[in-house]
Design an enzyme around this catalytic site. Structure first.
Site, mmCIF file in Angstrom:
data_model
loop_
_atom_site.group_PDB
_atom_site.id
_atom_site.type_symbol
_atom_site.label_atom_id
_atom_site.label_comp_id
_atom_site.label_asym_id
_atom_site.label_seq_id
_atom_site.Cartn_x
_atom_site.Cartn_y
_atom_site.Cartn_z
ATOM 1 N NE ARG A 48 99.791 109.128 17.676
ATOM 2 C CZ ARG A 48 101.070 108.904 17.121
ATOM 3 N NH1 ARG A 48 101.336 109.283 15.873
ATOM 4 N NH2 ARG A 48 101.624 107.689 17.802
ATOM 5 C CG HIS A 66 104.296 107.843 22.434
ATOM 6 N ND1 HIS A 66 102.942 107.169 22.162
ATOM 7 C CD2 HIS A 66 104.951 107.561 21.127
ATOM 8 C CE1 HIS A 66 103.179 106.491 20.998
ATOM 9 N NE2 HIS A 66 104.099 106.881 20.262
ATOM 10 C CD GLN A 116 107.732 103.650 20.425
ATOM 11 O OE1 GLN A 116 106.798 104.096 19.371
ATOM 12 N NE2 GLN A 116 108.505 102.584 20.339
ATOM 13 C CG ASP A 136 111.062 111.355 19.987
ATOM 14 O OD1 ASP A 136 111.107 111.083 18.845
ATOM 15 O OD2 ASP A 136 110.254 111.906 20.611
ATOM 16 C CB CYS A 155 109.581 106.388 19.313
ATOM 17 S SG CYS A 155 109.594 108.171 18.900
ATOM 18 N NE ARG A 206 103.844 101.585 19.673
ATOM 19 C CZ ARG A 206 103.264 102.681 19.044
ATOM 20 N NH1 ARG A 206 104.067 103.433 18.498
ATOM 21 N NH2 ARG A 206 102.177 102.930 19.306
HETATM 22 N N1 NVA Z 1 107.846 113.164 20.166
HETATM 23 C C1 NVA Z 1 107.306 112.650 18.862
HETATM 24 C C2 NVA Z 1 107.115 110.993 18.983
HETATM 25 C C3 NVA Z 1 106.665 110.458 17.579
HETATM 26 C C4 NVA Z 1 106.146 109.252 17.568
HETATM 27 C C5 NVA Z 1 106.059 113.432 18.506
HETATM 28 O O1 NVA Z 1 105.363 113.725 19.381
HETATM 29 O O2 NVA Z 1 106.026 113.793 17.378
HETATM 30 N N1 CP Z 2 106.396 105.771 17.186
HETATM 31 C C1 CP Z 2 105.079 106.228 16.746
HETATM 32 O O1 CP Z 2 104.508 106.372 17.328
HETATM 33 O O2 CP Z 2 105.156 106.058 15.352
HETATM 34 P P1 CP Z 2 103.811 106.951 14.554
HETATM 35 O O3 CP Z 2 103.640 108.169 14.866
HETATM 36 O O4 CP Z 2 104.060 106.216 13.088
HETATM 37 O O5 CP Z 2 102.694 106.033 15.104
#
Ligand code: NVA
Ligand code: CP
Length: 299
Positions: free
Chosen positions: A102, A129, A132, A217, A257, A285
């Protein structure tokens, strides 16, 4: 044999994605503690950003499959001190069976994959992502059946989740209606590649017309915290509310998400209401990623 990676939904064929979703549903409904295909296998998880769902689902999934997962943060490894990605990928992949990353920069994951001997999974970048989307697709299939030919409304930022929804529209063959501020549209190249499947609308209600699924989101993603105030102003007309859900089909589902900001991108009434499936979506997930790990590691 070259490893298969999962950096984007486009790394798998439509047929592979579809069977992965069906496998995830099977793993969920027929849990067998004696089924341990990952015995002795190790997943390395590199998190440059925070996570609740991604970390727990991968870690629990590996444990349930008889394997183990390592949580690695750049702060505690040489990655944070500038060891080249190429060297890190070669070293880590010589010791584990799969790597999940990540990161903010998408190129970090693609570079890692180029130099890895084992499958690399994108656990979120600023661009995509995909994990997800596996959970979201599983959730739709479980509640309403196949999503092919359906209409999905994306309300809000043209961000990593939006990009992955565009790729999902291609792979699962649904229509994606997007309502977002003009300056926050998704990347044009990703939109163009989806052709007729993506259309833009000026308001959430227009995008949600006849939709089978409404998704949103956060307005400010991880790394954009300093833009929060500005974004609250720019996005104020792009909230999913009861009015938005009323424009969609009567049996439309709502997904997010998570984590969510009630009162910003979605009202509490909608996210905590009867059309919301956010908690099965979050749980999926685990099941979807178990199916993914099995697909990538046990080939
Ligand atoms: N768009 C958000 C998704 C988090 C799971 C981010 O990148 O922070
Ligand atoms: N939706 C998602 O990826 O959640 P986290 O950021 O908690 O992993």
């Amino acid at each position: 044999m070259q490893p298969r990676h999962f950096i984007s939904l486009l790394d798998l064929s439509s047929a592979e994605l579809r069977s992965l979703i069906l496998r995830a549903i099977q793993l969920k409904n027929h849990r067998d503690p004696d089924f341990q295909p990952m015995k002795g296998k190790v997943l390395a998880m590199i998190f440059e950003k925070s996570s609740t769902r991604t970390r727990i689902s991968f870690e629990a999934g590996m444990a349930q499959f008889g394997g183990s997962a390592l949580f690695l943060s750049p702060r505690d490894t040489q990655l944070g001190r500038g060891e080249p990605l190429e060297d890190s990928a070669k070293v880590i992949s010589s010791m584990v069976d799969c790597i999940m990353l990540r990161t903010d920069k998408h190129e970090t994951v693609t570079t890692f994959a180029q130099h890895s001997k084992v499958p690399v999974i994108n656990g979120l970048t600023d661009l995509l992502h995909p994990c997800q989307l596996l959970a979201d697709m599983q959730t739709y299939f479980e509640h309403r059946g196949d999503i092919a030919g359906k209409t999905v409304a994306w309300i809000g930022d043209g961000n990593n989740m939006c990009h992955s929804y565009i790729n999902a529209a291609r792979q699962f063959d649904f229509k994606l209606n997007i309502a977002c501020p003009v300056d926050y549209r998704p990347q044009q190249s990703i939109v163009d590649a989806a052709g007729h499947r993506v259309a833009f609308f000026s308001t959430p209600e227009q995008a949600a017309q006849h939709a089978d699924l409404v998704v949103t989101d956060v307005w400010a993603s991880m790394g954009q915290e300093e833009e929060q105030k500005k974004r609250e102003f720019v996005f104020k007309d792009f909230q999913v509310s009861a009015k938005t859900m009323a424009a969609a089909k009567a049996d439309a589902l709502f997904m997010h998400c998570l984590p969510a900001h009630r009162g910003e991108e979605v009202t509490a009434e909608v996210i905590d209401g009867p059309q919301s499936v956010i908690f099965p979506e979050a749980e999926n997930r685990l099941h979807a990623q178990k199916a993914l790990l099995e697909f990538l590691i046990c080939r």
